[in-house]
Write a protein that holds these residues in place. Structure first.
Motif, PDB file in Angstrom:
ATOM      1  N   PRO A 190       0.817  -1.215   0.000  1.00  9.76           N
ATOM      2  CA  PRO A 190       0.000   0.000   0.000  1.00  9.76           C
ATOM      3  C   PRO A 190       0.850   1.263   0.000  1.00  9.76           C
ATOM      4  O   PRO A 190       1.909   1.313   0.608  1.00  9.76           O
ATOM      5  N   LEU A 191       0.342   2.289  -0.688  1.00 14.76           N
ATOM      6  CA  LEU A 191       1.092   3.533  -0.886  1.00 14.76           C
ATOM      7  C   LEU A 191       0.640   4.653   0.042  1.00 14.76           C
ATOM      8  O   LEU A 191      -0.536   4.761   0.388  1.00 14.76           O
ATOM      9  N   GLY A 192       1.601   5.504   0.417  1.00 10.30           N
ATOM     10  CA  GLY A 192       1.323   6.778   1.066  1.00 10.30           C
ATOM     11  C   GLY A 192       0.683   6.702   2.443  1.00 10.30           C
ATOM     12  O   GLY A 192       0.711   5.678   3.118  1.00 10.30           O
ATOM     13  N   LYS A 193       0.082   7.835   2.843  1.00 14.21           N
ATOM     14  CA  LYS A 193      -0.550   7.939   4.158  1.00 14.21           C
ATOM     15  C   LYS A 193      -1.683   6.935   4.303  1.00 14.21           C
ATOM     16  O   LYS A 193      -1.851   6.313   5.354  1.00 14.21           O
ATOM     17  N   ALA A 194      -2.465   6.775   3.232  1.00 13.64           N
ATOM     18  CA  ALA A 194      -3.555   5.798   3.282  1.00 13.64           C
ATOM     19  C   ALA A 194      -3.009   4.391   3.491  1.00 13.64           C
ATOM     20  O   ALA A 194      -3.618   3.571   4.177  1.00 13.64           O
ATOM     21  N   GLY A 195      -1.836   4.113   2.910  1.00  9.55           N
ATOM     22  CA  GLY A 195      -1.199   2.810   3.113  1.00  9.55           C
ATOM     23  C   GLY A 195      -0.803   2.607   4.561  1.00  9.55           C
ATOM     24  O   GLY A 195      -0.955   1.513   5.112  1.00  9.55           O
ATOM     25  N   ASP A 196      -0.301   3.673   5.209  1.00  8.74           N
ATOM     26  CA  ASP A 196       0.034   3.595   6.633  1.00  8.74           C
ATOM     27  C   ASP A 196      -1.209   3.309   7.466  1.00  8.74           C
ATOM     28  O   ASP A 196      -1.184   2.511   8.407  1.00  8.74           O
ATOM     29  N   GLU A 197      -2.306   3.991   7.111  1.00  6.72           N
ATOM     30  CA  GLU A 197      -3.557   3.791   7.847  1.00  6.72           C
ATOM     31  C   GLU A 197      -4.082   2.374   7.665  1.00  6.72           C
ATOM     32  O   GLU A 197      -4.592   1.761   8.612  1.00  6.72           O
ATOM     33  N   LEU A 198      -3.949   1.857   6.454  1.00  4.88           N
ATOM     34  CA  LEU A 198      -4.376   0.483   6.215  1.00  4.88           C
ATOM     35  C   LEU A 198      -3.569  -0.488   7.061  1.00  4.88           C
ATOM     36  O   LEU A 198      -4.121  -1.404   7.682  1.00  4.88           O
ATOM     37  N   GLN A 199      -2.255  -0.298   7.104  1.00  6.87           N
ATOM     38  CA  GLN A 199      -1.409  -1.186   7.901  1.00  6.87           C
ATOM     39  C   GLN A 199      -1.784  -1.122   9.379  1.00  6.87           C
ATOM     40  O   GLN A 199      -1.850  -2.141  10.067  1.00  6.87           O
ATOM     41  N   SER A 200      -2.031   0.086   9.877  1.00 11.79           N
ATOM     42  CA  SER A 200      -2.431   0.237  11.281  1.00 11.79           C
ATOM     43  C   SER A 200      -3.775  -0.420  11.534  1.00 11.79           C
ATOM     44  O   SER A 200      -3.987  -1.078  12.563  1.00 11.79           O
ATOM     45  N   TRP A 201      -4.694  -0.260  10.597  1.00  4.44           N
ATOM     46  CA  TRP A 201      -6.030  -0.839  10.747  1.00  4.44           C
ATOM     47  C   TRP A 201      -5.971  -2.361  10.750  1.00  4.44           C
ATOM     48  O   TRP A 201      -6.642  -3.018  11.555  1.00  4.44           O
ATOM     49  N   ILE A 202      -5.137  -2.922   9.885  1.00  4.46           N
ATOM     50  CA  ILE A 202      -4.968  -4.375   9.867  1.00  4.46           C
ATOM     51  C   ILE A 202      -4.440  -4.859  11.216  1.00  4.46           C
ATOM     52  O   ILE A 202      -4.875  -5.888  11.738  1.00  4.46           O
ATOM     53  N   GLY A 203      -3.497  -4.100  11.802  1.00  3.13           N
ATOM     54  CA  GLY A 203      -2.969  -4.473  13.110  1.00  3.13           C
ATOM     55  C   GLY A 203      -4.036  -4.443  14.184  1.00  3.13           C
ATOM     56  O   GLY A 203      -4.110  -5.340  15.039  1.00  3.13           O
ATOM     57  N   VAL A 204      -4.880  -3.418  14.159  1.00  3.61           N
ATOM     58  CA  VAL A 204      -5.982  -3.321  15.122  1.00  3.61           C
ATOM     59  C   VAL A 204      -6.921  -4.507  14.976  1.00  3.61           C
ATOM     60  O   VAL A 204      -7.299  -5.159  15.962  1.00  3.61           O
ATOM     61  N   LEU A 205      -7.283  -4.821  13.749  1.00  2.00           N
ATOM     62  CA  LEU A 205      -8.210  -5.921  13.497  1.00  2.00           C
ATOM     63  C   LEU A 205      -7.610  -7.264  13.904  1.00  2.00           C
ATOM     64  O   LEU A 205      -8.313  -8.132  14.427  1.00  2.00           O
ATOM     65  N   ALA A 206      -6.318  -7.432  13.661  1.00  3.35           N
ATOM     66  CA  ALA A 206      -5.659  -8.680  14.046  1.00  3.35           C
ATOM     67  C   ALA A 206      -5.711  -8.879  15.552  1.00  3.35           C
ATOM     68  O   ALA A 206      -5.968  -9.988  16.039  1.00  3.35           O
TER      69      ALA A 206
END
Length: 255
Positions: free
Chosen positions: A62-78
């Motif tokens: 994933p790219l950019g700031k949205a990519g960072d948010e996606l990675q953080s969101w995946i961590g929360v969900l995990a």
């Protein structure tokens, strides 16, 4: 996503290495409610019935700031949905949990079905890191104590989805000979790692993308290795990196 991207996803690490023993997630001065404090924009967008637009690079990252948010969101969900007692992320027992993670992701981000494998792989790595943190913070030094079977108050407070039954299964597995063997094996492997990098969260991902923006192509593996071990002033982060760095420089000259 192309076949090449599928193969890349099967080997690409999105969330990094296991975390430090003194994980900041369990710092006594930190409340740890990451979903409420760090994912504000995701919740606001979801509340409007919208999704965050996101793009991926040629490696399925994933790219950019949205990519960072996606990675953080995946961590929360995990942390919320992947059981801490699992020993094998491929187990059919947790297929429903993985499906919940995926549905939560596509509800919040514009992620195509072709990236599902990458998302779930990332969630598995994040869940593994979380289990590592729990073990290091609350179990490793107290594995033979009777009170280790009771959920720590900080876990109860910050992670209410972890039930007492979940915790007991988590402890039970970590008392088995199999876990002890795997833990010792992992420890020996880490001791042999002389050239660890300190690139930070998503270090390779962001450097890959920066290199592509600058040169129009992704860095070679040896270039990535060196980049992660060079300081901003051009010096090496550790003296023991010098022989390898010199070989890389020499290799570049003779290309």
């Amino acid at each position: 996503m192309s076949q090449d991207h599928e193969e890349e996803c099967s080997t690409q690490t999105h969330v990094g290495k296991p975390r430090r023993t003194n994980s900041p997630r369990f710092n006594p001065d930190e409340d740890g409610r990451r979903r409420a404090t760090l994912m504000t924009r995701v919740h606001k967008v979801r509340a409007k019935g919208q999704r965050i637009e996101i793009s991926f690079d040629g490696k399925g990252q994933p790219l950019g700031k949205a990519g960072d948010e996606l990675q953080s969101w995946i961590g929360v969900l995990a942390r919320e949905h992947i059981p801490i007692w699992i020993s094998d992320f491929r187990s059919a027992d947790i297929a429903p949990s993985k499906e919940i993670v995926w549905m939560e992701v596509v509800t919040s981000f514009t992620v195509d079905e072709s990236y599902k494998r990458c998302v779930l792989k990332s969630s598995g790595e994040s869940a593994k890191g979380f289990r590592y943190d729990l073990y290091q913070a609350f179990v490793r030094d107290h594995i033979d104590d009777e009170n280790v079977w009771q959920r720590p108050q900080k876990v109860v407070h910050n992670y209410p989805t972890i039930t007492q039954d979940d915790w007991e299964k988590f402890i039970q597995y970590r008392r088995t000979p199999e876990f002890k063997r795997l833990s010792e094996q992992g420890s020996e492997i880490r001791k042999k790692s002389k050239y660890g990098s300190k690139g930070g969260r998503d270090g390779y991902r962001k450097r890959d993308q920066a290199h592509f923006e600058k040169t129009g192509k992704y860095a070679e593996r040896y270039e990535r290795w060196l980049d992660m071990r060079v300081k901003t002033d051009g010096g090496l982060k550790k003296e023991e990196f010098k022989p390898i760095a010199e070989n890389i420089v020499s290799f570049r000259i003779h290309l």
